[in-house]
Scaffold this motif. Sequence first.
Motif, PDB file in Angstrom:
ATOM      1  N   ILE A 155       0.865  -1.216   0.037  1.00 19.35           N
ATOM      2  CA  ILE A 155      -0.037   0.044   0.156  1.00 19.35           C
ATOM      3  C   ILE A 155       0.780   1.219   0.055  1.00 19.35           C
ATOM      4  CG2 ILE A 155      -1.543   1.302   1.358  1.00 19.35           C
ATOM      5  CD1 ILE A 155      -2.986  -1.398   2.179  1.00 19.35           C
ATOM      6  N   VAL A 156       1.886   1.300   0.753  1.00 19.49           N
ATOM      7  CA  VAL A 156       2.996   2.282   0.940  1.00 19.49           C
ATOM      8  C   VAL A 156       3.370   2.541  -0.512  1.00 19.49           C
ATOM      9  CG1 VAL A 156       4.995   3.351   1.743  1.00 19.49           C
ATOM     10  CG2 VAL A 156       3.224   2.314   3.249  1.00 19.49           C
ATOM     11  N   MET A 157       4.140   1.459  -0.897  1.00 23.21           N
ATOM     12  CA  MET A 157       4.907   1.516  -2.312  1.00 23.21           C
ATOM     13  C   MET A 157       3.836   1.954  -3.546  1.00 23.21           C
ATOM     14  SD  MET A 157       7.208  -1.694  -2.093  1.00 23.21           S
ATOM     15  CE  MET A 157       7.807  -1.497  -3.892  1.00 23.21           C
ATOM     16  N   PHE A 158       2.586   1.379  -3.248  1.00 21.57           N
ATOM     17  CA  PHE A 158       1.703   2.073  -4.301  1.00 21.57           C
ATOM     18  C   PHE A 158       1.350   3.475  -4.370  1.00 21.57           C
ATOM     19  CE2 PHE A 158      -2.782   2.646  -6.061  1.00 21.57           C
ATOM     20  CZ  PHE A 158      -2.482   2.185  -7.373  1.00 21.57           C
ATOM     21  N   GLY A 211       2.294   4.792  -7.551  1.00 21.54           N
ATOM     22  CA  GLY A 211       1.203   4.209  -8.113  1.00 21.54           C
ATOM     23  C   GLY A 211       1.061   5.583  -9.419  1.00 21.54           C
ATOM     24  N   GLU A 212      -0.155   5.495 -10.047  1.00 25.27           N
ATOM     25  CA  GLU A 212      -0.429   6.290 -11.167  1.00 25.27           C
ATOM     26  C   GLU A 212      -0.276   7.710 -10.828  1.00 25.27           C
ATOM     27  OE1 GLU A 212      -3.945   6.899 -14.380  1.00 25.27           O
ATOM     28  OE2 GLU A 212      -3.644   5.117 -13.420  1.00 25.27           O
ATOM     29  N   ALA A 239       6.728  13.238  -9.739  1.00 25.97           N
ATOM     30  CA  ALA A 239       8.225  13.966  -9.766  1.00 25.97           C
ATOM     31  C   ALA A 239       8.922  13.606 -10.900  1.00 25.97           C
ATOM     32  CB  ALA A 239       8.843  13.520  -8.290  1.00 25.97           C
ATOM     33  N   ILE A 240       8.934  12.145 -11.108  1.00 23.83           N
ATOM     34  CA  ILE A 240       9.844  11.758 -12.328  1.00 23.83           C
ATOM     35  C   ILE A 240       9.192  12.290 -13.376  1.00 23.83           C
ATOM     36  CG2 ILE A 240      10.367   9.591 -13.341  1.00 23.83           C
ATOM     37  CD1 ILE A 240      10.655   8.434 -10.640  1.00 23.83           C
ATOM     38  N   ASN A 241       7.968  12.220 -13.698  1.00 18.74           N
ATOM     39  CA  ASN A 241       7.329  12.810 -14.889  1.00 18.74           C
ATOM     40  C   ASN A 241       7.702  14.050 -15.131  1.00 18.74           C
ATOM     41  OD1 ASN A 241       6.087  10.164 -15.629  1.00 18.74           O
ATOM     42  ND2 ASN A 241       4.132  10.661 -14.638  1.00 18.74           N
ATOM     43  N   GLY A 242       7.557  15.052 -13.983  1.00 19.23           N
ATOM     44  CA  GLY A 242       7.893  16.627 -14.073  1.00 19.23           C
ATOM     45  C   GLY A 242       9.224  16.735 -14.434  1.00 19.23           C
TER      46      GLY A 242
END
Length: 62
Positions: A29-32, A36-37, A44-47
């Motif tokens: 749950i924490v990792m998601f 998650g989407e 942050a990675i997408n930005g």
Amino acid sequence: MNNKKINNKSKQRGAAAIEYAILAAAMSIVMFNFLGEDGSLTQAINGTFESVVTKLESIQEK
């Protein structure tokens, strides 16, 4: 007496397995939430990726 020890050991193993399952569920749950989407890490990675692409495009136009 020996039978009680064996029974107790199997109960302890079962309890440990349940504890590990609960930990695994909590960790997923924490990792998601982070991966998650709509997670903060994903955003942050997408930005950062979009920023790099924009800068590379502006360099190519010159």
